[in-house]
Write an enzyme that holds these catalytic residues in place. Structure first.
Site, PDB file in Angstrom:
ATOM      1  N   SER A 189       0.840  -1.205   0.000  1.00 10.59           N
ATOM      2  CA  SER A 189       0.000   0.000   0.000  1.00 10.59           C
ATOM      3  C   SER A 189       0.865   1.241   0.000  1.00 10.59           C
ATOM      4  O   SER A 189       1.731   1.418   0.861  1.00 10.59           O
ATOM      5  CB  SER A 189      -0.895  -0.001   1.242  1.00 10.59           C
ATOM      6  OG  SER A 189      -1.254   1.316   1.598  1.00 10.59           O
TER       7      SER A 189
ATOM      8  N   ASP B 131      -6.647   1.139  -8.252  1.00  8.48           N
ATOM      9  CA  ASP B 131      -7.808   2.029  -8.431  1.00  8.48           C
ATOM     10  C   ASP B 131      -8.518   1.808  -9.762  1.00  8.48           C
ATOM     11  O   ASP B 131      -9.593   2.367  -9.996  1.00  8.48           O
ATOM     12  CB  ASP B 131      -7.366   3.495  -8.320  1.00  8.48           C
ATOM     13  CG  ASP B 131      -6.946   3.839  -6.897  1.00  8.48           C
ATOM     14  OD1 ASP B 131      -7.363   3.131  -5.965  1.00  8.48           O
ATOM     15  OD2 ASP B 131      -6.188   4.809  -6.730  1.00  8.48           O
TER      16      ASP B 131
ATOM     17  N   LYS C 241     -11.773  -0.057   0.533  1.00  8.55           N
ATOM     18  CA  LYS C 241     -11.616   1.224  -0.174  1.00  8.55           C
ATOM     19  C   LYS C 241     -12.767   2.153   0.238  1.00  8.55           C
ATOM     20  O   LYS C 241     -13.394   1.933   1.263  1.00  8.55           O
ATOM     21  CB  LYS C 241     -11.595   0.975  -1.685  1.00  8.55           C
ATOM     22  CG  LYS C 241     -10.309   0.285  -2.142  1.00  8.55           C
ATOM     23  CD  LYS C 241      -9.127   1.215  -1.980  1.00  8.55           C
ATOM     24  CE  LYS C 241      -7.816   0.527  -2.275  1.00  8.55           C
ATOM     25  NZ  LYS C 241      -6.669   1.351  -1.866  1.00  8.55           N
TER      26      LYS C 241
ATOM     27  N   ARG D 190     -15.716  -2.136  -2.336  1.00  4.62           N
ATOM     28  CA  ARG D 190     -15.698  -2.059  -3.795  1.00  4.62           C
ATOM     29  C   ARG D 190     -15.807  -3.434  -4.444  1.00  4.62           C
ATOM     30  O   ARG D 190     -16.319  -3.562  -5.550  1.00  4.62           O
ATOM     31  CB  ARG D 190     -14.367  -1.430  -4.223  1.00  4.62           C
ATOM     32  CG  ARG D 190     -14.528  -0.292  -5.141  1.00  4.62           C
ATOM     33  CD  ARG D 190     -13.213   0.387  -5.420  1.00  4.62           C
ATOM     34  NE  ARG D 190     -13.348   1.798  -5.159  1.00  4.62           N
ATOM     35  CZ  ARG D 190     -12.356   2.659  -5.200  1.00  4.62           C
ATOM     36  NH1 ARG D 190     -11.128   2.255  -5.457  1.00  4.62           N
ATOM     37  NH2 ARG D 190     -12.577   3.928  -4.979  1.00  4.62           N
TER      38      ARG D 190
HETATM   39  C1  S3P Z   1      -3.131   6.117  -2.857  1.00  6.46           C
HETATM   40  C2  S3P Z   1      -2.884   4.801  -2.623  1.00  6.46           C
HETATM   41  C3  S3P Z   1      -3.850   3.724  -2.861  1.00  6.46           C
HETATM   42  C4  S3P Z   1      -5.014   4.189  -3.712  1.00  6.46           C
HETATM   43  C5  S3P Z   1      -5.526   5.532  -3.318  1.00  6.46           C
HETATM   44  C6  S3P Z   1      -4.419   6.574  -3.382  1.00  6.46           C
HETATM   45  C7  S3P Z   1      -2.061   7.105  -2.583  1.00  6.46           C
HETATM   46  O1  S3P Z   1      -4.349   3.279  -1.617  1.00  6.46           O
HETATM   47  O2  S3P Z   1      -6.061   3.243  -3.677  1.00  6.46           O
HETATM   48  O3  S3P Z   1      -6.579   5.923  -4.196  1.00  6.46           O
HETATM   49  O4  S3P Z   1      -2.173   8.259  -3.034  1.00  6.46           O
HETATM   50  O5  S3P Z   1      -1.086   6.750  -1.931  1.00  6.46           O
HETATM   51  P1  S3P Z   1      -3.588   2.107  -0.809  1.00  6.46           P
HETATM   52  O6  S3P Z   1      -2.212   2.534  -0.603  1.00  6.46           O
HETATM   53  O7  S3P Z   1      -4.313   1.982   0.502  1.00  6.46           O
HETATM   54  O8  S3P Z   1      -3.743   0.885  -1.674  1.00  6.46           O
END
Ligand code: S3P
Length: 423
Positions: A157, A307, A334, A338
């Protein structure tokens, strides 16, 4: 339906959040061009103002100016992060290195999302977290003197990774992290390098940060968001003719996994006029309609297209054969569940879709899609099903398309503008 013309998408959401947060850590006046002005970006701007940073109003086509003393100040009230998980988790990392208490909350969707994934490692670093509602917001963080961290992350993540790197920056301590499967977006690492911090990656997957740099005030241009562009690319791939160009989109390799999947399915999206701005590759994205076949999206690909799964699932519903998305359990936490909603809404539109354990199966069909879609306020579900609704004869009713404003202001208008009826 034919697609045509040249269009643009709003500024990248991930990079806008980071530009605002880094601007708050830079002493002096920073300027951000092309910033996203959506609800999520406004949440970051709003909480930074409460933390003593002077952030100019976020208005489309206008430069955002941030004036900061280079440190955050004790907040004047509860920090409401709205719908934005990125604001919450990255801010928690920044606050960990500041010696005051701050209380964070968010809207109903954000208050259901898991926070232990960041609070547990932040506590290892020395931050104190209290008044937490189980795994969720609201919570209070008290930062201060931190220890370095060496942490194999339980989930891949970018939000966890960026949170801990930002704790390393404000606490001035080294941080080493490893993601379990695949690579999530690396915008934070790129920005840190641009500011002279040492961020290295080893062959065995460890990312090592050493606080060697200084965040100086900067001028930066945010590229178009590839995650927003993905919906228009999807509409182009599903169209009956024409060609679409989306100009100046961020094409960071950790963000464009969806293009590789579309290529495997038979589409041929291409990148033109690529250049590097502030460490991020930017290009025009050009795409035409295609005959599609099903594919399997492997677990290690998921962090690079997390995403885009709603859009890819909609595209898969028009491909020959059954597509499988492996190990997508992360989608349950999410902005909505989702995963469950994706499968349920596809079925409501006449598509055979199923969640099997942690995998999503979508069977392609030529049937005209028709049905009611429940978004639970999730912007990406709304936009994915709006793309399904562009098919000839489709009757897809979406309960709330307005929620697209979270990441893509004027999405319905943009989707309408790229289409014309086939003669
Ligand atoms: C993001 C990381 C992702 C993504 C989110 C934006 C970011 O989440 O789904 O829309 O800007 O670091 P995760 O890191 O929890 O997967």
């Amino acid at each position: 339906m034919i697609v045509e013309g040249v269009t643009r998408v709003p500024g990248d959401k991930s990079i806008t959040h980071r530009a605002l947060l880094f601007g708050a850590l830079a002493r002096g006046r920073s300027h951000v061009g092309g910033a996203l002005t959506s609800l999520d970006a406004r949440s970051s701007a709003r909480v930074l103002r409460q933390l003593g940073v002077d952030v100019s109003p976020l208005q489309s086509e206008r430069l955002v100016t941030l004036a900061s003393r280079g440190r955050l100040a004790r907040p004047d009230g509860v920090l409401n992060c709205g719908n934005s998980g990125t604001t919450t988790r990255l801010l928690l990392g920044m606050l960990a290195g500041h010696a005051f208490a701050a209380r964070l909350t968010g809207d109903a969707s954000l208050r259901r999302r898991p926070m232990r994934r960041v609070t547990v490692p932040l506590e290892h670093m020395g931050a104190r977290i209290s008044d937490m509602d189980g795994d969720c917001l609201p919570l209070t963080i008290r930062g201060g003197r931190l220890r370095g961290l060496e942490y194999p992350m339980p989930v891949s993540s970018a939000q966890i990774k960026s949170c801990l790197l930002l704790a390393g920056v404000t606490g001035r301590v080294p941080v080493a992290l490893r993601e379990p499967t695949g690579r999530s977006r690396d915008h934070t690492e790129r920005l840190l390098r641009a500011f002279g911090h040492a961020v290295t990656e080893t062959d065995d997957g460890w990312i090592r940060f050493e606080p060697t740099g200084r965040i100086e005030a900067f001028d930066m241009q945010v590229p178009g968001d590839p995650s927003s562009a993905a919906f228009l690319v999807g509409a182009a791939v599903l169209a009956e003719g024409g060609s679409l160009r989306i100009s100046r989109v961020g094409v960071n390799p950790t963000r464009i996994g969806f293009l590789a999947v579309l290529r495997r399915m038979g589409a041929a999206p291409r990148l033109e006029d690529e250049e590097l701005t502030f460490g991020e590759p930017v290009a025009d994205l050009v795409c035409e309609p295609a005959e599609l076949r099903a594919t399997e999206v492997r677990a290690e690909e998921i962090p690079g297209l997390i995403d885009e799964i709603p859009l890819l699932a909609v595209v898969a519903s028009r491909a020959r054969g059954t597509s499988v998305f492996r190990d997508v359990g992360e989608l349950r936490v999410k902005e909505s569940d989702r995963l469950g909603l994706m499968a349920g809404n596809l079925r409501a539109c006449g598509v055979a879709a199923e969640v099997c354990g942690e995998d999503l199966h979508v069977e392609g069909s030529e049937r005209v899609p028709a049905g009611r879609v429940r978004t639970a306020g999730d912007h990406r579900l709304a936009m994915a099903f709006a793309v399904l609704g562009t098919l000839p004869g489709a009757k897809v009713r979406i309960d709330d398309l307005q929620c697209a404003d979270v990441s893509f202001p004027r999405f319905p208008e943009t989707l309408r503008a790229i289409r014309r009826r086939a003669r």
